[in-house]
Design a protein around this motif. Structure first.
Motif, PDB file in Angstrom:
ATOM      1  N   UNK A 394       0.849  -1.185   0.000  1.00 42.54           N
ATOM      2  CA  UNK A 394       0.000   0.000   0.000  1.00 42.54           C
ATOM      3  C   UNK A 394       0.884   1.233   0.000  1.00 42.54           C
ATOM      4  N   UNK A 395       0.336   2.335  -0.429  1.00 44.52           N
ATOM      5  CA  UNK A 395       0.919   3.657  -0.171  1.00 44.52           C
ATOM      6  C   UNK A 395      -0.138   4.716  -0.431  1.00 44.52           C
ATOM      7  N   UNK A 396       0.164   5.920  -0.048  1.00 46.42           N
ATOM      8  CA  UNK A 396      -0.798   7.017  -0.143  1.00 46.42           C
ATOM      9  C   UNK A 396      -0.023   8.316  -0.251  1.00 46.42           C
ATOM     10  N   UNK A 397      -0.595   9.283  -0.943  1.00 47.45           N
ATOM     11  CA  UNK A 397       0.137  10.535  -1.122  1.00 47.45           C
ATOM     12  C   UNK A 397       0.203  11.322   0.184  1.00 47.45           C
ATOM     13  N   UNK A 398       1.014  12.372   0.189  1.00 48.27           N
ATOM     14  CA  UNK A 398       1.278  13.055   1.457  1.00 48.27           C
ATOM     15  C   UNK A 398       0.144  13.985   1.884  1.00 48.27           C
ATOM     16  N   UNK A 399      -0.887  14.129   1.048  1.00 50.47           N
ATOM     17  CA  UNK A 399      -2.101  14.832   1.495  1.00 50.47           C
ATOM     18  C   UNK A 399      -3.172  13.825   1.918  1.00 50.47           C
ATOM     19  N   UNK A 400      -2.818  12.564   1.827  1.00 51.99           N
ATOM     20  CA  UNK A 400      -3.684  11.460   2.256  1.00 51.99           C
ATOM     21  C   UNK A 400      -4.978  11.398   1.456  1.00 51.99           C
TER      22      UNK A 400
END
Lengths: 482, 442
Positions: A394-400
């Motif tokens: 998984x991953x997600x951008x830094x603004x979630x």
């Protein structure tokens, strides 16, 4: 052995003399052991004993933090002087003077006693336990012709003993044991390639936690699951479908897409250059981000939980926090600094993982509240879809906002029943897109352990993530595997 | 007790308790950090700590500990416990005695440390914020770290060393608005080499150019990777070369030793032997003098990174890269190409210019399948020129494939270390052919 209590009060006095409008002193001892088994062979046994003092001061609206493991009076008072001097020197470069919110502060002692202390368990028993678990993975995968080429199993125990005193009256001592079991697995099929899986169990208990987890059964199930997915899995469908998402994935989604973006320090920019900010702003309370079925909670007070605490590192009493209520942003995670800045009281979210780390806003145990549906009811209403039970990446951008979860164990659903295995289905959706698609929430809430990364320097905090099985209507799987 | 007394005590005690080998290290750290957000300083930190780490071997059975209570009694108790744990471990692993000898270490490398003048740090931060704002940022955040580390190390096989190193690390993120951002970072052994204005200007410039970005379309693109992204991927590749991960079956470089893994123009080197390289160190955790290791040379995977144990297990020579459990790189660099970054961009008809990434995770470490978020300024390249800013993509690809598809590197390199990149990397920009990108479906 120095008189820690006296040292802490002297440090507070010294901070006051150096002009601190607020000071906080924390003595923290983290003592733990770990054992790693790599492909059936003991790789290393390790132990850590990390003890020291941290001070935080606010001088002329500027924050200073200092930490040392030199616990003599001279060293500690010099540390206070240094932290205060640095704060003062930086005060002209502070954008908005820092204050701590006025809260009701605890004066209390909290101790969780393990039923079986890790130190009372024979080391060869620990290794035997791990070896059995290791063999179970291999046995589980074998019937499908899958060779488990990589098996790293780690068993850990830690006791965190803290005392925090603040210049405005807080005084809390806590002692919490934690046990964890982490595993990383790779299986290889001669014709179908490889697949990876990692997960963690953890609780605030002693050795009895390991005994309650049925690790041997879990490992056999993991091996069997990898074997099945590798040998039988087909490519995921690309057309619009209903998606059934298992509690392990939902727990992670709640952590990444609700917990993190609702940390008030992120929203206010304090993590901007590292973990990033948030798609939310301080004015987002009440904003709709999901369907009415979505209720996300963070609760440090859950008994036995991996993220358990009853007072945070600023002596604020912990409580359950409703992050998303019926699809609306309901509450942020706050510490005393963000509380003063936003005018909203702290809800006890300040955590520090070691004496040499500053307390920052953290999650504890983040989960989606269970609904009324049984698993059979959720799946029974799906004519065509996919069930993703757990994940591999998984991953997600830094603004979630832009997130991706790649499933490991997954199946096609046809006419309300599980069908053939599906390999590497990727949920690649926005946070609002995901939560807004939820149309059914199961009653089968479960929890998993994780180590949440945040801060600079990094602080890996023990947390639980949890969720029931959840149904998303008419979505599309994305980002096919490379 | 002084550091030298502590390490000697630990070794003696371990041998007496039944260890065949032991290595002991006292680490004294003097660490300062200034963190800044919204154009102002949010916290000034100082940490002064000393710890003792000991690793004992009873042949192939191993145990280690780290303690912060450095009293004689605590050290003896910890050594006895660790040796007992090693003695009780079942046999089965590989035994490699610690490297024997009293090694000589480079004088230049053992004395790299300088006194950190904490009072000079705020001025660097001020310069960085000012330059980023001058370049177009509305808000600026970041961190400046200054760290001096003194190591005193002994092994039961005769290695004796001490060293002092200093590292400065500046990271700046500029916001032209909440979604238009730029980030840059630098790392050096001395404060004079930290160009606060230059790093701030770079971050601010990217942020300004990222304004008004349009949603990007997923697909396969040629891409020019800026030094920040190169550094992250290079660190991942060097990590994959650690023999621990190869032996565990967890690395995408498993089974590729001696093979062409990259184009012939590409070298990836770990070189802690040059004093000016951030991360330079005189010895590894087993006490061996460090050496220059070409991990990839002319595109060929030349070596894994080894300590004595992994080397013995894989019938190789140690590369003086201990990590007692996991061998590790110290200071990485990709050899420079002969083109400017503008030249690399000019070689792309229709592609992307990527200035930064973060949150790289593996769907499968063994195969190298991964994805990472493209963060900060992201731009389309059209007809050989950087054009409009875009947003919202994730690089979803395979590291082995990408490594093979590096067509060119820039002549200009930058020393990078930041929150996402732990090991200093001297990184050029890269031209990648046919990289794959995805985006959310809703």
């Amino acid at each position: 052995m120095p008189d820690i209590e006296s040292l802490m009060s002297q440090a507070l006095e010294r901070a006051s003399k150096r002009g601190a409008s607020y000071a906080e002193v924390r003595h923290q001892a983290d003592t733990g052991t770990g054992v790693m088994l790599k492909n059936g062979v003991p790789e290393v046994a390790s132990s850590i004993d990390k003890v020291g003092i941290a001070v935080r001061v606010i001088v002329e609206g500027s924050m200073g933090f200092g930490a040392t493991n030199k616990l003599g009076k001279v060293s500690v008072l010099r540390l206070v002087d240094d932290a205060a001097a640095r704060a003062r020197a930086a005060s002209k470069a502070v954008s908005t003077p820092i204050q701590m919110g006025k809260e009701e502060l605890g004066r209390d002692k909290v101790e969780i006693k393990p039923r079986v202390k890790f130190s009372n368990v024979e080391f060869d028993q620990v290794l035997e336990f791990l070896k059995e678990a290791d063999e179970a993975v291999v046995v589980g995968a074998k019937p499908k012709g899958v060779d488990m080429v990589s098996r790293v199993l780690e068993l850990g125990s830690m006791v965190s003993h803290k005392r925090v005193v603040t210049s405005d009256g807080g005084d809390v001592e806590s002692k919490v044991p934690r046990s964890s079991f982490y595993y990383f697995l790779v299986g290889v099929h001669p014709q179908k390639g490889s697949a990876q899986r990692m997960s963690e169990r953890g609780e605030s208990r002693g050795w009895e936690a390991f005994e309650s987890w049925d690790v041997i059964g879990l490992m056999k199930e993991e091996g069997s699951s990898i074997g099945k997915m590798l040998s039988e899995g087909v490519s995921p469908p690309t057309d619009r479908l209903d998606l059934l998402v298992g509690g392990e994935v939902i727990g992670l989604v709640c952590h990444e897409s609700s917990g993190h973006p609702q940390e008030a320090d992120r929203i206010m920019g304090r993590e901007a250059a590292q973990a990033g900010e948030s798609y939310l702003s301080t004015t987002s309370l009440g904003m709709r981000v999901g369907s009415y079925a979505v209720n996300v909670v963070d609760d440090p007070t859950l008994p036995r939980s991996y993220g358990f605490y009853l007072y945070d590192e600023e002596c604020v009493k912990a409580r359950r926090r409703y992050l998303i209520k019926e699809g609306l942003i309901n509450e942020f995670l706050q510490n005393r600094e963000t509380a003063a800045a936003t005018g909203i009281p702290s809800n006890g979210a300040a955590r520090a993982v070691a004496y040499d780390r500053e307390p920052i806003v953290r999650m504890a145990n983040t989960y989606m509240e269970p609904g009324d549906y049984s698993f059979d009811e959720l799946i029974g209403e799906i004519d065509y879809g996919v069930y993703i039970r757990n994940f591999t990446e998984w991953n997600i951008d830094d603004r979630r906002f832009n997130q991706r979860y790649v499933g490991l164990e997954a199946y096609l659903i046809e006419k309300g029943e599980l069908g053939i295995p599906v390999r590497n289905p990727a949920i690649e959706m926005t946070t609002v897109g995901f939560f807004s698609s939820v149309d059914g929430v199961g009653n089968d809430l479960r929890f998993w352990a994780a180590t949440c990364g945040k801060g600079d320097p990094m602080q890996g905090a023990p947390v639980w993530t949890g969720g029931p099985t959840v149904r998303l209507k008419k979505v599309r799987l994305g980002g096919a595997s490379a | 007790m002084r550091a030298i007394g502590l390490v000697d005590l630990a070794i003696r005690r371990a041998k007496r308790a039944g260890a065949t080998d032991a290595v002991s290290q006292v680490k004294e750290t003097d660490w300062s950090m200034i963190r800044f957000t919204n154009n102002g300083i949010t916290v000034s930190k100082v940490v002064k700590e000393t710890s003792l780490g000991v690793f004992v071997f009873v042949k192939e059975k191993r145990a280690g500990f780290t303690i912060s209570d450095l009293s004689k009694e605590a050290v003896e108790k910890a050594v006895d416990n660790a040796t007992k744990m090693a003695l009780m471990s079942p046999s089965g692993g590989t035994y490699a005695p610690l490297p024997r000898g009293r090694f000589g270490y480079s004088r230049k490398l053992v004395a790299l440390g300088k006194v950190v003048k904490a009072d000079k740090l705020p001025a660097v931060v001020k310069d960085a914020i000012g330059a980023a704002r001058g370049a177009g940022a509305a808000r600026v955040a970041g961190s400046l770290v200054a760290e001096t580390t003194k190591l005193t190390q002994r092994s039961s096989a005769g290695a004796k060393g001490s060293s002092k190193t200093t590292l400065y690390n500046l990271s700046v993120r500029a916001f032209a608005d909440s979604e238009s951002t730029g980030q840059f970072a630098t790392v050096a052994n001395n404060l004079e080499a930290i160009d606060g204005r230059g790093v701030g200007r770079m971050a601010g410039d990217i942020a300004r150019r990222a304004l008004n970005a349009e949603p990007a379309q997923p697909g396969e693109y040629d891409a020019v990777l800026g030094p920040m992204t190169t550094a992250d991927l290079v660190e991942e590749i060097a990590g994959g070369a650690s023999a621990f991960y190869v032996d565990a079956g967890m690395s995408f470089l498993t089974g590729k030793l001696g093979q062409e893994v990259a184009p012939s123009h590409l070298d990836l080197i770990d070189d802690p032997t040059v004093p000016s390289n951030p991360g330079a160190a005189p010895f590894d955790d087993e006490g061996l003098p460090t050496q220059t290791n070409a991990i990839i040379e002319s595109g060929k995977l030349m070596t894994y990174l080894h300590n004595s144990t992994t080397a013995a297990k894989m019938k190789a020579k140690t590369t003086a890269s201990a990590g007692l459990v996991i061998p590790k790189p110290f200071s990485l660099q990709v050899t420079a190409g002969n083109k400017s970054i503008e030249n690399l961009v000019s070689m792309v008809d229709d592609g992307l210019y990527i200035t930064n990434n973060w949150y790289l995770r593996y769907q499968n470490m063994r195969s190298g399948d991964f994805s990472t978020i493209l963060r900060d300024g992201l731009f389309r390249i059209r007809n050989g020129e950087i054009s409009a800013p875009v947003r919202g993509l994730r690089m979803t690809d395979n590291l082995v494939r990408l490594l093979a598809n590096i067509e060119a590197t820039s002549s200009k390199r930058y020393w990078i270390k930041w929150w996402e990149v732990d090991v200093p990397v001297f990184a050029p920009a890269l031209l990648l052919r046919g990289a794959r990108f995805t985006k959310p479906t809703i």
